[in-house]
Design an enzyme around this catalytic site. Sequence first.
Site, PDB file in Angstrom:
ATOM      1  N   LEU A 229      39.695  84.095 -43.966  1.00  0.00           N
ATOM      2  CA  LEU A 229      39.369  84.575 -45.256  1.00  0.00           C
ATOM      3  C   LEU A 229      40.643  85.102 -45.941  1.00  0.00           C
ATOM      4  O   LEU A 229      41.235  85.982 -45.293  1.00  0.00           O
ATOM      5  CB  LEU A 229      38.239  85.657 -45.064  1.00  0.00           C
ATOM      6  CG  LEU A 229      37.959  86.202 -46.387  1.00  0.00           C
ATOM      7  CD1 LEU A 229      37.265  85.248 -47.495  1.00  0.00           C
ATOM      8  CD2 LEU A 229      36.923  87.507 -46.343  1.00  0.00           C
ATOM      9  N   ASP A 230      40.747  84.721 -47.066  1.00  0.00           N
ATOM     10  CA  ASP A 230      41.766  85.169 -48.180  1.00  0.00           C
ATOM     11  C   ASP A 230      43.271  85.026 -47.595  1.00  0.00           C
ATOM     12  O   ASP A 230      44.373  85.822 -47.896  1.00  0.00           O
ATOM     13  CB  ASP A 230      41.695  86.496 -48.640  1.00  0.00           C
ATOM     14  CG  ASP A 230      40.378  86.630 -49.353  1.00  0.00           C
ATOM     15  OD1 ASP A 230      39.909  85.872 -49.936  1.00  0.00           O
ATOM     16  OD2 ASP A 230      39.550  87.755 -49.270  1.00  0.00           O
ATOM     17  N   GLU A 231      43.679  84.090 -46.470  1.00  0.00           N
ATOM     18  CA  GLU A 231      44.804  83.956 -45.968  1.00  0.00           C
ATOM     19  C   GLU A 231      45.238  82.675 -46.045  1.00  0.00           C
ATOM     20  O   GLU A 231      46.685  82.287 -45.501  1.00  0.00           O
ATOM     21  CB  GLU A 231      44.641  84.123 -44.430  1.00  0.00           C
ATOM     22  CG  GLU A 231      44.117  85.627 -43.990  1.00  0.00           C
ATOM     23  CD  GLU A 231      45.343  86.693 -44.028  1.00  0.00           C
ATOM     24  OE1 GLU A 231      46.483  86.304 -44.558  1.00  0.00           O
ATOM     25  OE2 GLU A 231      44.963  87.759 -44.021  1.00  0.00           O
TER      26      GLU A 231
END
Length: 287
Positions: A229-231
Amino acid sequence: MPHSSYVLTLDCPNRPGIVAAVATAIFEQGGNILEAQQYDDTQSHRFLARIVLDHPRDALDPAALRAVLAAVAARFDMRWALRDRAQRHRVLLMVSKFDHCLADILYRWRLGELPMEIAAIVSNHPRETHERLDFAGVPFHHLPVTRDNKAAQEAALLQLVEETGSELVVLARYMQVLSDDLAGQLAGRCINIHHSFLPGFKGARPYHQAHARGVKLIGATAHYVTADLDEGPIIEQDVERISHHDTPDDLVRQGRDIERRVLSRALLWHLEGRVLLNGARTVVFRD
């Protein structure tokens, strides 16, 4: 008729002779190099390039060029793609309640600033939620999602991606976390706009997090989606300066402007073949 031109993108382990081999292959097919940008990543020891080419008499044989490029690619263990610039990407746009990014994309698309075909718009909210927007000529699909139907909703979404021939999915403030399985299937062809300057302030209510920390800059990040997530690899970011006078609502309002321009830039660069994945990062060949 417009003159045909093509974008060649490539990356491979770096070693001497790559540029000479690629340029020779293009020359032998009568091709003419119009633009050439390259990057040697000394940390990963990879070579990446974007080349725009045409034929002086508009007589390039793409099949023959692909054949000679395939031979070069085999020599250098190269990943590559050759695309006719007249061939527009088919893009599926996804949105939730907040549709300012979608509105901006539709506006730029209708102006001709974003060279693409919109295959469909998908929202987990009904069409009436977006009554301010003009969806004329663009198929709209309402795919509601709950904790209980998430797997079935994502299966329907993936089927829609395949049926519409969508090459790229854009999460234009689609406020649902994709499952690891779906994120993996869309790897490298799904762009998200995150309303924060990643990697800081991840997760929910990032502007409120930023306000609580007394930050002086807020920003937004466009990145490729991954199972983490969000990486995912970052494509573009931007910031705005704020002060102690600004409330969380002020930050949200300013953030909407940042999100719109960051996502539109990232989308345009992807459409133009300017973004190359380089491990967990990207190389962006800007003008």
